[in-house]
Write a protein that holds these residues in place. Structure first.
Motif, PDB file in Angstrom:
ATOM      1  N   LEU A   1       0.823  -1.207   0.000  1.00 53.72           N
ATOM      2  CA  LEU A   1       0.000   0.000   0.000  1.00 53.72           C
ATOM      3  C   LEU A   1       0.862   1.264   0.000  1.00 53.72           C
ATOM      4  O   LEU A   1       0.575   2.222  -0.727  1.00 53.72           O
ATOM      5  CB  LEU A   1      -0.934   0.006   1.212  1.00 53.72           C
ATOM      6  N   LEU A   2       1.912   1.264   0.796  1.00 48.57           N
ATOM      7  CA  LEU A   2       2.820   2.401   0.844  1.00 48.57           C
ATOM      8  C   LEU A   2       3.500   2.614  -0.505  1.00 48.57           C
ATOM      9  O   LEU A   2       3.600   3.740  -0.993  1.00 48.57           O
ATOM     10  CB  LEU A   2       3.875   2.193   1.938  1.00 48.57           C
ATOM     11  N   TYR A   3       3.926   1.522  -1.137  1.00 49.20           N
ATOM     12  CA  TYR A   3       4.536   1.626  -2.464  1.00 49.20           C
ATOM     13  C   TYR A   3       3.548   2.219  -3.467  1.00 49.20           C
ATOM     14  O   TYR A   3       3.905   3.096  -4.257  1.00 49.20           O
ATOM     15  CB  TYR A   3       5.007   0.252  -2.942  1.00 49.20           C
ATOM     16  N   GLY A   4       2.304   1.754  -3.428  1.00 47.80           N
ATOM     17  CA  GLY A   4       1.287   2.278  -4.338  1.00 47.80           C
ATOM     18  C   GLY A   4       1.054   3.765  -4.136  1.00 47.80           C
ATOM     19  O   GLY A   4       0.985   4.528  -5.099  1.00 47.80           O
ATOM     20  N   LEU A   5       0.943   4.176  -2.885  1.00 50.18           N
ATOM     21  CA  LEU A   5       0.724   5.594  -2.608  1.00 50.18           C
ATOM     22  C   LEU A   5       1.916   6.443  -3.015  1.00 50.18           C
ATOM     23  O   LEU A   5       1.757   7.515  -3.604  1.00 50.18           O
ATOM     24  CB  LEU A   5       0.424   5.790  -1.118  1.00 50.18           C
ATOM     25  N   LEU A   6       3.122   5.973  -2.698  1.00 47.48           N
ATOM     26  CA  LEU A   6       4.318   6.751  -3.038  1.00 47.48           C
ATOM     27  C   LEU A   6       4.549   6.824  -4.542  1.00 47.48           C
ATOM     28  O   LEU A   6       4.962   7.863  -5.062  1.00 47.48           O
ATOM     29  CB  LEU A   6       5.548   6.168  -2.343  1.00 47.48           C
ATOM     30  N   SER A   7       4.263   5.747  -5.259  1.00 50.20           N
ATOM     31  CA  SER A   7       4.448   5.791  -6.712  1.00 50.20           C
ATOM     32  C   SER A   7       3.417   6.712  -7.349  1.00 50.20           C
ATOM     33  O   SER A   7       3.726   7.455  -8.282  1.00 50.20           O
ATOM     34  CB  SER A   7       4.376   4.393  -7.317  1.00 50.20           C
ATOM     35  N   LYS A   8       2.198   6.708  -6.828  1.00 47.32           N
ATOM     36  CA  LYS A   8       1.169   7.623  -7.330  1.00 47.32           C
ATOM     37  C   LYS A   8       1.573   9.067  -7.055  1.00 47.32           C
ATOM     38  O   LYS A   8       1.436   9.925  -7.925  1.00 47.32           O
ATOM     39  CB  LYS A   8      -0.168   7.298  -6.656  1.00 47.32           C
ATOM     40  N   GLU A   9       2.069   9.331  -5.864  1.00 49.24           N
ATOM     41  CA  GLU A   9       2.535  10.681  -5.506  1.00 49.24           C
ATOM     42  C   GLU A   9       3.701  11.098  -6.383  1.00 49.24           C
ATOM     43  O   GLU A   9       3.782  12.241  -6.832  1.00 49.24           O
ATOM     44  CB  GLU A   9       2.936  10.719  -4.028  1.00 49.24           C
ATOM     45  N   SER A  10       4.603  10.186  -6.647  1.00 48.60           N
ATOM     46  CA  SER A  10       5.767  10.484  -7.479  1.00 48.60           C
ATOM     47  C   SER A  10       5.347  10.821  -8.907  1.00 48.60           C
ATOM     48  O   SER A  10       5.873  11.756  -9.517  1.00 48.60           O
ATOM     49  CB  SER A  10       6.725   9.292  -7.481  1.00 48.60           C
ATOM     50  N   LYS A  11       4.401  10.065  -9.446  1.00 49.44           N
ATOM     51  CA  LYS A  11       3.908  10.347 -10.798  1.00 49.44           C
ATOM     52  C   LYS A  11       3.218  11.707 -10.847  1.00 49.44           C
ATOM     53  O   LYS A  11       3.407  12.473 -11.792  1.00 49.44           O
ATOM     54  CB  LYS A  11       2.949   9.254 -11.254  1.00 49.44           C
ATOM     55  N   ALA A  12       2.420  12.005  -9.837  1.00 45.16           N
ATOM     56  CA  ALA A  12       1.725  13.294  -9.792  1.00 45.16           C
ATOM     57  C   ALA A  12       2.725  14.435  -9.679  1.00 45.16           C
ATOM     58  O   ALA A  12       2.592  15.462 -10.352  1.00 45.16           O
ATOM     59  CB  ALA A  12       0.743  13.324  -8.619  1.00 45.16           C
ATOM     60  N   ARG A  13       3.749  14.261  -8.848  1.00 44.74           N
ATOM     61  CA  ARG A  13       4.773  15.301  -8.690  1.00 44.74           C
ATOM     62  C   ARG A  13       5.545  15.495  -9.983  1.00 44.74           C
ATOM     63  O   ARG A  13       5.829  16.624 -10.380  1.00 44.74           O
ATOM     64  CB  ARG A  13       5.723  14.934  -7.566  1.00 44.74           C
ATOM     65  N   SER A  14       5.873  14.414 -10.658  1.00 46.69           N
ATOM     66  CA  SER A  14       6.583  14.503 -11.932  1.00 46.69           C
ATOM     67  C   SER A  14       5.751  15.252 -12.962  1.00 46.69           C
ATOM     68  O   SER A  14       6.260  16.098 -13.698  1.00 46.69           O
ATOM     69  CB  SER A  14       6.919  13.102 -12.432  1.00 46.69           C
ATOM     70  N   LEU A  15       4.459  14.951 -13.019  1.00 50.36           N
ATOM     71  CA  LEU A  15       3.561  15.638 -13.944  1.00 50.36           C
ATOM     72  C   LEU A  15       3.476  17.122 -13.607  1.00 50.36           C
ATOM     73  O   LEU A  15       3.520  17.974 -14.514  1.00 50.36           O
ATOM     74  CB  LEU A  15       2.175  14.993 -13.900  1.00 50.36           C
ATOM     75  N   LEU A  16       3.379  17.456 -12.329  1.00 50.58           N
ATOM     76  CA  LEU A  16       3.333  18.859 -11.920  1.00 50.58           C
ATOM     77  C   LEU A  16       4.618  19.589 -12.280  1.00 50.58           C
ATOM     78  O   LEU A  16       4.587  20.737 -12.723  1.00 50.58           O
ATOM     79  CB  LEU A  16       3.072  18.969 -10.419  1.00 50.58           C
ATOM     80  N   GLU A  17       5.764  18.927 -12.091  1.00 46.75           N
ATOM     81  CA  GLU A  17       7.040  19.556 -12.433  1.00 46.75           C
ATOM     82  C   GLU A  17       7.145  19.797 -13.931  1.00 46.75           C
ATOM     83  O   GLU A  17       7.641  20.834 -14.366  1.00 46.75           O
ATOM     84  CB  GLU A  17       8.202  18.699 -11.938  1.00 46.75           C
ATOM     85  N   LYS A  18       6.670  18.852 -14.733  1.00 43.13           N
ATOM     86  CA  LYS A  18       6.672  19.040 -16.184  1.00 43.13           C
ATOM     87  C   LYS A  18       5.779  20.215 -16.575  1.00 43.13           C
ATOM     88  O   LYS A  18       6.156  21.044 -17.408  1.00 43.13           O
ATOM     89  CB  LYS A  18       6.211  17.770 -16.897  1.00 43.13           C
ATOM     90  N   ASN A  19       4.591  20.276 -15.976  1.00 37.55           N
ATOM     91  CA  ASN A  19       3.682  21.383 -16.261  1.00 37.55           C
ATOM     92  C   ASN A  19       4.275  22.719 -15.823  1.00 37.55           C
ATOM     93  O   ASN A  19       4.147  23.726 -16.531  1.00 37.55           O
ATOM     94  CB  ASN A  19       2.331  21.169 -15.585  1.00 37.55           C
ATOM     95  N   LEU A  20       4.932  22.734 -14.677  1.00 40.30           N
ATOM     96  CA  LEU A  20       5.560  23.957 -14.180  1.00 40.30           C
ATOM     97  C   LEU A  20       6.674  24.410 -15.122  1.00 40.30           C
ATOM     98  O   LEU A  20       6.785  25.602 -15.427  1.00 40.30           O
ATOM     99  CB  LEU A  20       6.097  23.740 -12.768  1.00 40.30           C
ATOM    100  N   GLU A  21       7.474  23.472 -15.577  1.00 44.97           N
ATOM    101  CA  GLU A  21       8.555  23.809 -16.518  1.00 44.97           C
ATOM    102  C   GLU A  21       7.973  24.346 -17.825  1.00 44.97           C
ATOM    103  O   GLU A  21       8.494  25.314 -18.386  1.00 44.97           O
ATOM    104  CB  GLU A  21       9.426  22.581 -16.777  1.00 44.97           C
ATOM    105  N   ARG A  22       6.917  23.726 -18.295  1.00 42.60           N
ATOM    106  CA  ARG A  22       6.251  24.196 -19.519  1.00 42.60           C
ATOM    107  C   ARG A  22       5.717  25.619 -19.327  1.00 42.60           C
ATOM    108  O   ARG A  22       5.869  26.474 -20.198  1.00 42.60           O
ATOM    109  CB  ARG A  22       5.117  23.235 -19.883  1.00 42.60           C
ATOM    110  N   GLU A  23       5.108  25.882 -18.160  1.00 43.26           N
ATOM    111  CA  GLU A  23       4.597  27.221 -17.860  1.00 43.26           C
ATOM    112  C   GLU A  23       5.730  28.245 -17.792  1.00 43.26           C
ATOM    113  O   GLU A  23       5.583  29.367 -18.266  1.00 43.26           O
ATOM    114  CB  GLU A  23       3.813  27.217 -16.544  1.00 43.26           C
ATOM    115  N   ARG A  24       6.850  27.864 -17.211  1.00 42.95           N
ATOM    116  CA  ARG A  24       8.003  28.778 -17.146  1.00 42.95           C
ATOM    117  C   ARG A  24       8.505  29.120 -18.544  1.00 42.95           C
ATOM    118  O   ARG A  24       8.870  30.266 -18.819  1.00 42.95           O
ATOM    119  CB  ARG A  24       9.125  28.149 -16.328  1.00 42.95           C
ATOM    120  N   GLU A  25       8.530  28.118 -19.414  1.00 42.60           N
ATOM    121  CA  GLU A  25       8.968  28.375 -20.791  1.00 42.60           C
ATOM    122  C   GLU A  25       8.005  29.318 -21.502  1.00 42.60           C
ATOM    123  O   GLU A  25       8.435  30.223 -22.221  1.00 42.60           O
ATOM    124  CB  GLU A  25       9.085  27.058 -21.560  1.00 42.60           C
ATOM    125  N   VAL A  26       6.703  29.134 -21.285  1.00 43.61           N
ATOM    126  CA  VAL A  26       5.703  30.013 -21.905  1.00 43.61           C
ATOM    127  C   VAL A  26       5.868  31.439 -21.387  1.00 43.61           C
ATOM    128  O   VAL A  26       5.835  32.402 -22.162  1.00 43.61           O
ATOM    129  CB  VAL A  26       4.272  29.475 -21.632  1.00 43.61           C
TER     130      VAL A  26
END
Length: 114
Positions: free
Chosen positions: A50-75
């Motif tokens: 369960l901990l692995y599932g939650l942490l991997s989900k959090e990691s994917k969400a954080r990675s997606l947010l960082e990509k979106n943030l980088e894209r916004e900075r470029e814009v």
């Protein structure tokens, strides 16, 4: 012979009860200890998954947010570069009236430097 069997029956029953009770105490405690150990390991394994599932989900969400943030900075950077092409003075302030950005037109008009 029949009478002899019944005379010793209480002793035999008591002995069997004592034997069965002793084995029950001896093996039931060990069985329960083993069961407790397996129960504990089962709990640890399930919570680890369960901990692995939650942490991997959090990691994917954080990675997606960082990509979106980088894209916004470029814009924003591209938009700031476009603002530098304008000859008019353009000044960007926050809600507390602090200047966050000014373009080259504002530098020329007001003599500001970046």
């Amino acid at each position: 012979m029949k009478g002899r069997f019944f005379k010793r029956a209480p002793l035999r029953i008591t002995f069997l009860y004592l034997l069965f009770g002793g084995f029950w105490i001896l093996f039931s405690n060990r069985f329960l200890e083993i069961l407790q150990i397996y129960k504990d390991w089962f709990f640890v394994i399930i919570t680890a998954f369960l901990l692995y599932g939650l942490l991997s989900k959090e990691s994917k969400a954080r990675s997606l947010l960082e990509k979106n943030l980088e894209r916004e900075r470029e814009v924003i950077k591209e938009q700031a570069e476009l603002l530098d092409w304008a000859t008019d003075a353009i000044i960007v302030e926050d809600l507390e009236d602090r200047i966050l950005f000014w373009n080259k037109g504002a530098e020329k008009i007001y003599g500001w430097k970046k």
